[in-house]
Enzyme design. Structure first.
Site, PDB file in Angstrom:
ATOM      1  N   GLY A 233      47.539 -58.309 -50.901  1.00 53.33           N
ATOM      2  CA  GLY A 233      46.933 -58.086 -49.578  1.00 53.33           C
ATOM      3  C   GLY A 233      46.165 -56.783 -49.460  1.00 53.33           C
ATOM      4  O   GLY A 233      45.733 -56.185 -50.455  1.00 53.33           O
ATOM      5  N   THR A 234      46.012 -56.353 -48.221  1.00 54.92           N
ATOM      6  CA  THR A 234      45.202 -55.167 -47.916  1.00 54.92           C
ATOM      7  C   THR A 234      45.693 -53.954 -48.690  1.00 54.92           C
ATOM      8  O   THR A 234      44.901 -53.205 -49.270  1.00 54.92           O
ATOM      9  CB  THR A 234      45.274 -54.863 -46.400  1.00 54.92           C
ATOM     10  N   CYS A 235      46.989 -53.742 -48.687  1.00 53.19           N
ATOM     11  CA  CYS A 235      47.540 -52.522 -49.290  1.00 53.19           C
ATOM     12  C   CYS A 235      47.124 -52.388 -50.758  1.00 53.19           C
ATOM     13  O   CYS A 235      46.580 -51.368 -51.168  1.00 53.19           O
ATOM     14  CB  CYS A 235      49.056 -52.532 -49.153  1.00 53.19           C
TER      15      CYS A 235
ATOM     16  N   LYS B  52      44.387 -44.200 -52.400  1.00 52.42           N
ATOM     17  CA  LYS B  52      45.158 -43.101 -52.997  1.00 52.42           C
ATOM     18  C   LYS B  52      44.728 -42.840 -54.439  1.00 52.42           C
ATOM     19  O   LYS B  52      44.765 -41.704 -54.913  1.00 52.42           O
ATOM     20  CB  LYS B  52      46.653 -43.390 -52.920  1.00 52.42           C
TER      21      LYS B  52
ATOM     22  N   GLY C 273      35.862 -42.148 -36.398  1.00 54.28           N
ATOM     23  CA  GLY C 273      37.308 -42.351 -36.287  1.00 54.28           C
ATOM     24  C   GLY C 273      38.057 -41.433 -37.228  1.00 54.28           C
ATOM     25  O   GLY C 273      37.710 -41.329 -38.409  1.00 54.28           O
TER      26      GLY C 273
ATOM     27  N   GLY D 260      39.795 -48.630 -36.603  1.00 51.34           N
ATOM     28  CA  GLY D 260      40.986 -49.462 -36.455  1.00 51.34           C
ATOM     29  C   GLY D 260      40.796 -50.859 -37.005  1.00 51.34           C
ATOM     30  O   GLY D 260      39.725 -51.216 -37.497  1.00 51.34           O
ATOM     31  N   ARG D 261      41.873 -51.623 -36.960  1.00 52.55           N
ATOM     32  CA  ARG D 261      41.884 -52.967 -37.535  1.00 52.55           C
ATOM     33  C   ARG D 261      42.455 -53.955 -36.525  1.00 52.55           C
ATOM     34  O   ARG D 261      43.309 -53.594 -35.724  1.00 52.55           O
ATOM     35  CB  ARG D 261      42.741 -52.980 -38.813  1.00 52.55           C
TER      36      ARG D 261
ATOM     37  N   ASP E 267      50.922 -56.452 -39.919  1.00 50.83           N
ATOM     38  CA  ASP E 267      49.773 -56.022 -39.103  1.00 50.83           C
ATOM     39  C   ASP E 267      49.376 -57.035 -38.033  1.00 50.83           C
ATOM     40  O   ASP E 267      48.694 -56.680 -37.076  1.00 50.83           O
ATOM     41  CB  ASP E 267      48.549 -55.797 -40.008  1.00 50.83           C
TER      42      ASP E 267
ATOM     43  N   HIS F 129      65.456 -24.224 -55.585  1.00 55.15           N
ATOM     44  CA  HIS F 129      64.437 -23.175 -55.674  1.00 55.15           C
ATOM     45  C   HIS F 129      63.868 -23.135 -57.091  1.00 55.15           C
ATOM     46  O   HIS F 129      64.642 -23.220 -58.041  1.00 55.15           O
ATOM     47  CB  HIS F 129      65.060 -21.818 -55.338  1.00 55.15           C
TER      48      HIS F 129
HETATM   49  C1  FAD Z   1      41.862 -48.130 -46.313  1.00 53.21           C
HETATM   50  C2  FAD Z   1      43.306 -48.395 -45.967  1.00 53.21           C
HETATM   51  C3  FAD Z   1      44.277 -47.541 -46.425  1.00 53.21           C
HETATM   52  C4  FAD Z   1      45.609 -47.766 -46.110  1.00 53.21           C
HETATM   53  N1  FAD Z   1      46.549 -46.907 -46.579  1.00 53.21           N
HETATM   54  C5  FAD Z   1      47.842 -47.107 -46.270  1.00 53.21           C
HETATM   55  C6  FAD Z   1      48.844 -46.240 -46.784  1.00 53.21           C
HETATM   56  O1  FAD Z   1      48.557 -45.298 -47.517  1.00 53.21           O
HETATM   57  N2  FAD Z   1      50.130 -46.485 -46.460  1.00 53.21           N
HETATM   58  C7  FAD Z   1      50.483 -47.525 -45.641  1.00 53.21           C
HETATM   59  O2  FAD Z   1      51.667 -47.694 -45.356  1.00 53.21           O
HETATM   60  N3  FAD Z   1      49.555 -48.370 -45.149  1.00 53.21           N
HETATM   61  C8  FAD Z   1      48.250 -48.186 -45.443  1.00 53.21           C
HETATM   62  N4  FAD Z   1      47.308 -49.063 -44.980  1.00 53.21           N
HETATM   63  C9  FAD Z   1      47.746 -50.176 -44.121  1.00 53.21           C
HETATM   64  C10 FAD Z   1      48.362 -51.319 -44.949  1.00 53.21           C
HETATM   65  O3  FAD Z   1      47.459 -51.693 -45.950  1.00 53.21           O
HETATM   66  C11 FAD Z   1      48.702 -52.480 -44.048  1.00 53.21           C
HETATM   67  O4  FAD Z   1      49.509 -52.040 -42.984  1.00 53.21           O
HETATM   68  C12 FAD Z   1      49.459 -53.565 -44.814  1.00 53.21           C
HETATM   69  O5  FAD Z   1      48.681 -54.027 -45.881  1.00 53.21           O
HETATM   70  C13 FAD Z   1      49.821 -54.727 -43.886  1.00 53.21           C
HETATM   71  O6  FAD Z   1      50.441 -55.724 -44.623  1.00 53.21           O
HETATM   72  P1  FAD Z   1      50.481 -57.239 -44.113  1.00 53.21           P
HETATM   73  O7  FAD Z   1      51.303 -57.965 -45.117  1.00 53.21           O
HETATM   74  O8  FAD Z   1      50.856 -57.296 -42.694  1.00 53.21           O
HETATM   75  O9  FAD Z   1      48.964 -57.746 -44.167  1.00 53.21           O
HETATM   76  P2  FAD Z   1      47.860 -57.717 -45.310  1.00 53.21           P
HETATM   77  O10 FAD Z   1      48.165 -56.743 -46.355  1.00 53.21           O
HETATM   78  O11 FAD Z   1      46.564 -57.611 -44.609  1.00 53.21           O
HETATM   79  O12 FAD Z   1      48.002 -59.134 -45.999  1.00 53.21           O
HETATM   80  C14 FAD Z   1      47.653 -60.318 -45.364  1.00 53.21           C
HETATM   81  C15 FAD Z   1      47.314 -61.349 -46.429  1.00 53.21           C
HETATM   82  O13 FAD Z   1      47.214 -62.605 -45.812  1.00 53.21           O
HETATM   83  C16 FAD Z   1      46.137 -63.324 -46.407  1.00 53.21           C
HETATM   84  N5  FAD Z   1      45.723 -64.331 -45.429  1.00 53.21           N
HETATM   85  C17 FAD Z   1      45.242 -64.124 -44.185  1.00 53.21           C
HETATM   86  N6  FAD Z   1      45.047 -65.290 -43.549  1.00 53.21           N
HETATM   87  C18 FAD Z   1      45.430 -66.261 -44.418  1.00 53.21           C
HETATM   88  C19 FAD Z   1      45.479 -67.675 -44.339  1.00 53.21           C
HETATM   89  N7  FAD Z   1      45.140 -68.323 -43.228  1.00 53.21           N
HETATM   90  N8  FAD Z   1      45.905 -68.354 -45.423  1.00 53.21           N
HETATM   91  C20 FAD Z   1      46.268 -67.704 -46.564  1.00 53.21           C
HETATM   92  N9  FAD Z   1      46.249 -66.365 -46.684  1.00 53.21           N
HETATM   93  C21 FAD Z   1      45.844 -65.657 -45.624  1.00 53.21           C
HETATM   94  C22 FAD Z   1      45.104 -62.258 -46.686  1.00 53.21           C
HETATM   95  O14 FAD Z   1      44.211 -62.666 -47.686  1.00 53.21           O
HETATM   96  C23 FAD Z   1      45.981 -61.078 -47.118  1.00 53.21           C
HETATM   97  O15 FAD Z   1      46.170 -61.066 -48.508  1.00 53.21           O
HETATM   98  C24 FAD Z   1      45.966 -48.880 -45.303  1.00 53.21           C
HETATM   99  C25 FAD Z   1      44.992 -49.770 -44.855  1.00 53.21           C
HETATM  100  C26 FAD Z   1      43.664 -49.531 -45.178  1.00 53.21           C
HETATM  101  C27 FAD Z   1      42.624 -50.485 -44.689  1.00 53.21           C
END
Ligand code: FAD
Length: 471
Positions: free
Chosen positions: A41-43, A52, A181, A272-273, A312, A450
């Site tokens: 996913g996003t992370c 990072k 932002g 934001g997202r 998210d 230390h």
């Molecule tokens: C640039 C950036 C830097 C970040 N840095 C950090 C950090 O350092 N530390 C931290 O804690 N957080 C960080 N985050 C936030 C973190 O990435 C998210 O909070 C986290 O990924 C959320 O996880 P999730 O599983 O809810 O969703 P996501 O990681 O968004 O995963 C959702 C998945 O669902 C899939 N999907 C969506 N709809 C469907 C569908 N209908 N059918 C099949 N698959 C689907 C998508 O393809 C995706 O792979 C960062 C975010 C960004 C944008």
């Protein structure tokens, strides 16, 4: 592959894949539907990991630039950044980690169904793109995450007006970059591209950078950013942005009435997202929503039985739900354990650590000083600068401080806020302190080795009692 499962997870981000692994560990037959070509996913693909990795490159460049001070002689010219190699190394790290999740799926006998899914009636998940099929599920966990969003005045064109999804893939260092932002994403990219050599301007609507952090932390970051040559415009609203072949022109208005016209090679929108729920079939199934987010209770149950949601994509109704990888993973574990009949407790969102990996780093947990006062606590605070520590001097990283927010009556620690070297690691002690309802006295009595950066936490605790030793 079977089509009937105990648990079907939609989305393999840090929420979904962790929920799947935990459910499988607890004996459930699990499938995950993921539409991307890789898991994580996003992370893993666009967020935590690539950013990072880029920040580590920026840090390496910083150290090499200061080579003379370290007594390291670089024989040929000034160090410069090779974006091709930076991107190749970053992609290798991302690829390794996403493959790692694939391995974990195999190890835990989780079926990865490659495609896009929607909810199709009670206990049914239809994969309508990719490996088309209809899965039967006793329980469904929606973990579809979030995607970047803009504000009405600014249209993202992914060329000149970009999001973090593009900013992690830039093939060349932009000469100039305006960032809209100053949350974690905005300030991290400001640090990356300033170190790489861009002229960076950061525009924040609210009166201070990183507005969710303690005010002292925001002030320290602004001081450091200005020292590094980053232009900071707080209390300033972007009113329009127009892209051309060569760049982008941004109009902005400050709270004091000053107008700004800024030309840059790129504008990064980091405002934001928003939730990913379009086409998911959630509303059709009768799931209660709020502004596109899926509404859940404290155990992540949606309004429809046997459908949970995490990460998210959710709102808990009250307050802002933190969009963080570790939050989504923790929620995934809680849901998986609840579905397996384990006794689970709701998360305390006051204890969620926030880490921002800008330069200098920020780590924080619990109430800020002003939040503690707003909640009516009789507050006392203590602050200790990293610059006094031997360990920080050795590392050549002496910016920032640790600040502890406590209440007077029971001496309980309410919040720990730090900006400076290793803050994103050091904050773990603060998280544990809050989890265990520690007093400041207990932090003082805890032996800190230390010479370490962690001594700043002990000293901040002393300072909270009015008596730092080394200051
Ligand atoms: C640039 C950036 C830097 C970040 N840095 C950090 C950090 O350092 N530390 C931290 O804690 N957080 C960080 N985050 C936030 C973190 O990435 C998210 O909070 C986290 O990924 C959320 O996880 P999730 O599983 O809810 O969703 P996501 O990681 O968004 O995963 C959702 C998945 O669902 C899939 N999907 C969506 N709809 C469907 C569908 N209908 N059918 C099949 N698959 C689907 C998508 O393809 C995706 O792979 C960062 C975010 C960004 C944008």
């Amino acid at each position: 592959m079977p089509t009937a499962y105990d648990v079907v997870v939609i989305g393999a981000g840090t929420g979904g894949y962790v929920a799947a692994i935990r459910a499988s560990q607890l004996g459930k037959k699990v499938a995950v539907v993921e539409k991307q070509k890789a898991l994580g996913g996003t992370c893993l693909i666009w967020g935590c990991i690539p950013t990072k990795a880029l920040l580590e490159h920026a840090h390496a460049l910083k150290v090499i630039r200061e080579a003379r001070e370290w007594g390291v002689m670089i024989p040929y010219g000034a160090p410069a950044i090779d974006m091709k190699q930076v991107q190749a190394r970053k992609d290798k790290i991302v690829g390794g980690l996403t493959k790692g999740v694939e391995f974990l799926f195999k190890k835990n006998k989780i079926d990865w169904i490659k495609g896009t899914a929607r909810l199709k009636g009670r206990g049914k998940v239809e994969v309508f793109e990719g490996d088309k099929q209809t899965l039967e599920a006793r329980e469904v966990i929606v973990a579809t995450g979030s995607s970047p969003r803009s504000v009405p005045a600014v249209q993202i064109d992914h060329q000149r007006i970009i999001t973090s999804d593009e900013a992690i893939h830039l093939k060349a260092v932009p000469k100039s970059l305006v960032i809209m932002g100053s949350g974690a994403v905005g300030v991290e990219f400001a640090s990356i591209y300033r170190r790489f050599g861009s002229d960076v301007t950061i525009i924040e609507l609210l009166p201070r950078l990183v507005p969710v952090e303690d005010e002292a932390v925001s002030a320290e970051l602004e001081k450091s950013f200005k020292k590094q040559g980053i232009t900071v415009l707080t209390g300033t609203k972007v009113t329009s942005a127009s892209a051309s072949a060569d760049g982008v022109t941004i109009e902005a208005q400050s709270a004091d009435g000053t107008s700004h016209t800024i030309s840059a090679e790129l504008l990064l929108v980091a405002t934001g997202r928003g939730p990913v729920t379009t086409g998911l079939g959630a509303e059709e199934l009768g799931i209660a929503m709020e502004n596109g987010y899926i509404k859940v209770d404290e155990m992540y149950r949606t309004s429809v039985p046997n459908v949970s949601a995490i990460g998210d994509v959710i709102t808990l109704g009250a307050g802002v739900h933190p969009q963080l990888a570790h939050v989504s993973s923790m929620e995934g574990v809680i849901v998986a354990e609840r579905l397996a009949g384990k006794d689970v407790q709701p998360l305390n969102y006051d204890h969620v650590p926030g880490c921002t990996y800008c330069d200098p780093e920020i780590g924080s947990v619990g109430l800020t000083e002003s939040e503690a006062r707003q909640r009516g606590y009789d507050v006392r605070v203590g602050q200790f600068p990293f610059g006094v520590l031997g360990r920080a001097k050795m590392a050549g990283e002496s910016e920032g401080f640790v600040k502890i927010v406590a209440e007077k009556k029971y001496d309980e620690v309410l919040g720990v806020h730090m900006i400076g070297p290793r803050s994103t690691e050091l904050i773990a002690e603060g998280v544990l302190a809050l989890r265990l309802e520690c007093t400041v006295e207990e932090l003082i009595k805890t032996i800190h080795a230390h010479p370490t950066f962690s001594e700043a936490v002990a000293e901040a605790a002393h300072a909270t009692h009015g008596a730092a030793i080394h200051m």
